[in-house]
Design a protein around this motif. Structure first.
Motif, short mmCIF file in Angstrom:
data_model
loop_
_atom_site.label_atom_id
_atom_site.label_comp_id
_atom_site.label_asym_id
_atom_site.label_seq_id
_atom_site.Cartn_x
_atom_site.Cartn_y
_atom_site.Cartn_z
N ARG A 16 -14.86 -1.02 -10.09
CA ARG A 16 -14.91 -0.27 -8.84
C ARG A 16 -14.10 -0.94 -7.74
NH1 ARG A 16 -20.38 0.43 -10.93
NH2 ARG A 16 -20.75 2.65 -11.31
N LEU A 17 -14.16 -2.26 -7.68
CA LEU A 17 -13.39 -2.98 -6.67
C LEU A 17 -11.89 -2.76 -6.86
CD1 LEU A 17 -15.26 -6.38 -6.27
CD2 LEU A 17 -14.78 -4.73 -4.46
N GLU A 18 -11.47 -2.58 -8.10
CA GLU A 18 -10.05 -2.34 -8.37
C GLU A 18 -9.57 -1.02 -7.77
OE1 GLU A 18 -9.41 -2.62 -12.56
OE2 GLU A 18 -9.74 -4.79 -12.61
N ARG A 19 -10.49 -0.09 -7.54
CA ARG A 19 -10.11 1.17 -6.90
C ARG A 19 -10.00 1.03 -5.38
NH1 ARG A 19 -10.00 6.03 -8.34
NH2 ARG A 19 -11.40 6.86 -6.75
N ILE A 20 -10.58 -0.02 -4.85
CA ILE A 20 -10.58 -0.21 -3.40
C ILE A 20 -9.53 -1.23 -2.96
CG2 ILE A 20 -12.00 -1.00 -1.45
CD1 ILE A 20 -14.44 0.00 -3.11
N LEU A 21 -9.42 -2.33 -3.69
CA LEU A 21 -8.45 -3.36 -3.38
C LEU A 21 -7.20 -3.12 -4.21
CD1 LEU A 21 -10.86 -6.42 -3.38
CD2 LEU A 21 -9.88 -5.31 -1.37
N ASN A 22 -6.08 -2.87 -3.55
CA ASN A 22 -4.82 -2.57 -4.22
C ASN A 22 -4.47 -3.64 -5.25
OD1 ASN A 22 -1.67 -2.92 -4.25
ND2 ASN A 22 -2.05 -0.79 -3.67
N ALA A 23 -4.10 -3.22 -6.45
CA ALA A 23 -3.85 -4.16 -7.54
C ALA A 23 -2.70 -5.10 -7.24
CB ALA A 23 -3.59 -3.38 -8.83
N SER A 24 -1.66 -4.63 -6.57
CA SER A 24 -0.49 -5.47 -6.33
C SER A 24 -0.66 -6.41 -5.15
CB SER A 24 0.74 -4.59 -6.11
OG SER A 24 0.57 -3.74 -4.99
N SER A 25 -1.37 -5.95 -4.12
CA SER A 25 -1.49 -6.77 -2.91
C SER A 25 -2.84 -7.48 -2.79
CB SER A 25 -1.27 -5.91 -1.67
OG SER A 25 -2.35 -4.99 -1.51
N GLY A 26 -3.87 -6.96 -3.46
CA GLY A 26 -5.22 -7.48 -3.28
C GLY A 26 -5.83 -7.11 -1.95
N LYS A 27 -5.19 -6.18 -1.25
CA LYS A 27 -5.66 -5.76 0.07
C LYS A 27 -6.02 -4.27 0.06
CE LYS A 27 -3.01 -9.32 2.51
NZ LYS A 27 -2.57 -10.01 1.28
N THR A 28 -6.48 -3.78 1.19
CA THR A 28 -6.95 -2.40 1.22
C THR A 28 -6.72 -1.75 2.58
OG1 THR A 28 -8.86 -0.98 0.69
CG2 THR A 28 -9.30 -2.98 1.95
N ILE A 29 -6.58 -0.43 2.55
CA ILE A 29 -6.61 0.38 3.77
C ILE A 29 -7.75 1.37 3.61
CG2 ILE A 29 -5.40 2.03 5.22
CD1 ILE A 29 -2.77 0.77 4.35
N LEU A 30 -8.83 1.14 4.35
CA LEU A 30 -10.00 2.01 4.35
C LEU A 30 -9.97 2.87 5.61
CD1 LEU A 30 -12.74 -0.72 3.66
CD2 LEU A 30 -11.31 0.43 1.98
N VAL A 31 -10.44 4.10 5.47
CA VAL A 31 -10.56 4.97 6.64
C VAL A 31 -12.01 5.42 6.76
CG1 VAL A 31 -9.73 7.01 7.84
CG2 VAL A 31 -8.18 5.74 6.34
N PRO A 32 -12.79 4.80 7.64
CA PRO A 32 -14.17 5.23 7.83
C PRO A 32 -14.24 6.58 8.55
CG PRO A 32 -13.64 3.50 9.39
CD PRO A 32 -12.45 3.63 8.47
N MET A 33 -15.11 7.44 8.05
CA MET A 33 -15.32 8.76 8.65
C MET A 33 -16.81 9.03 8.82
SD MET A 33 -12.41 11.03 6.68
CE MET A 33 -10.68 10.56 6.73
N ASP A 34 -17.54 7.99 9.17
CA ASP A 34 -18.99 8.09 9.36
C ASP A 34 -19.36 8.38 10.81
OD1 ASP A 34 -17.88 5.45 9.80
OD2 ASP A 34 -19.93 4.75 10.14
N HIS A 35 -18.38 8.63 11.66
CA HIS A 35 -18.61 8.74 13.10
C HIS A 35 -19.47 9.94 13.49
CE1 HIS A 35 -15.04 6.36 12.37
NE2 HIS A 35 -15.07 5.89 13.60
#
Length: 265
Positions: free
Chosen positions: A8-27
């Motif tokens: 599951r973490l592999e779907r969130i953290l980009n495989a090549s960079s190990g980083k992520t861009i999340l967009v929260p929409m819980d507002h």
């Protein structure tokens, strides 16, 4: 269940960079149907086109805003809430469970904790409870941890933010979200004091796109693991293009000039 969590973490953290861009929409739960989220499914479509790694939302939006719209976009279910109509808006309570998130096909769950609030002990207990359940189910946990209370005069002070990040790690989170401290050196100290990925919150809408790009660039340069930007993305006139430019910084290591060029194209 560790293999499940890793997948599951592999779907969130980009495989090549190990980083992520999340967009929260819980507002919507805390602020109501604010601009950019009047039609949440449109916001999801837009950030997916831009290449965001994940969206974060409450369980009730999954069917209308995520299912059938999200393409290759990870889903994080937010488990805690409060409203700005309350006399205690910083007192977050659990409103969903890890088990519900599993049934919905989520890739991760998140919990919000405000250190320094009078109800801090309840929120910490909730985070610990969710961390246990998430481990049992192989579900990654994002902890949003902020310093907000009568003893805290500056919630973005490096010492406060570093403490927030460390609490997330100590209580079992896999990723922690904290405010950006405003400069590379101080945020580097935050990241050095926490061994799990640290992503930055976007906070209120910033004045310009260039401010957003610079914050993203500097936070990653300091050792941050990416971004969790809500209003600064979904309230942009063209969220897809902004996310694409942010991806050049976060995932490709491009500089500010390249990202600016992409937005100007």
């Amino acid at each position: 269940m560790q293999a499940g969590k890793d997948l599951r973490l592999e779907r969130i953290l980009n495989a090549s960079s190990g980083k992520t861009i999340l967009v929260p929409m819980d507002h919507g739960a805390s602020l109501g149907p604010i601009p950019g989220l009047i039609s949440p499914h449109k916001a999801v479509d837009s950030v997916a086109r831009g290449g965001a790694d994940a969206v974060l939302m409450h369980k009730g939006l999954v069917r209308s805003a995520y299912a059938g719209h999200a393409r290759d976009l990870a889903l994080i279910i937010h488990l805690s809430a409060s409203t700005d109509l309350s006399t205690r808006p910083n007192a977050k309570r659990l409103v969903a469970t890890v088990e519900e998130a599993v049934k919905m096909g989520a890739d991760a769950v998140s919990v919000h904790v405000n250190l320094g609030d009078e109800t801090e002990s309840t929120m910490l207990a909730d985070l610990g409870q969710v961390a246990y359940a998430a481990q049992e189910w192989g579900m990654p946990l994002l902890a949003m941890v902020y310093g907000r209370g009568p003893k805290i005069s500056n919630s973005m002070a490096p010492s406060v933010v570093a403490h927030c990040a460390r609490v997330g790690e100590e209580l079992g989170a896999d990723i922690v979200k904290v405010p950006y401290t405003g400069d590379i050196d101080s945020f580097a100290r935050v990241c050095q004091g926490c061994s799990i990925p640290v992503v930055i919150a976007g906070g209120p809408k910033m004045d310009t796109r260039d401010d957003i790009l610079r914050m993203a660039h500097d936070s990653v340069a300091a050792g941050g693991a990416g971004l969790s930007l809500g209003r600064n993305v979904f309230q942009d006139p063209d969220p897809a293009s902004l996310v694409n430019a942010l991806g050049a910084i976060v995932h490709q290591g491009q500089g500010l000039e390249r990202a600016r060029t992409m937005l100007a194209a």
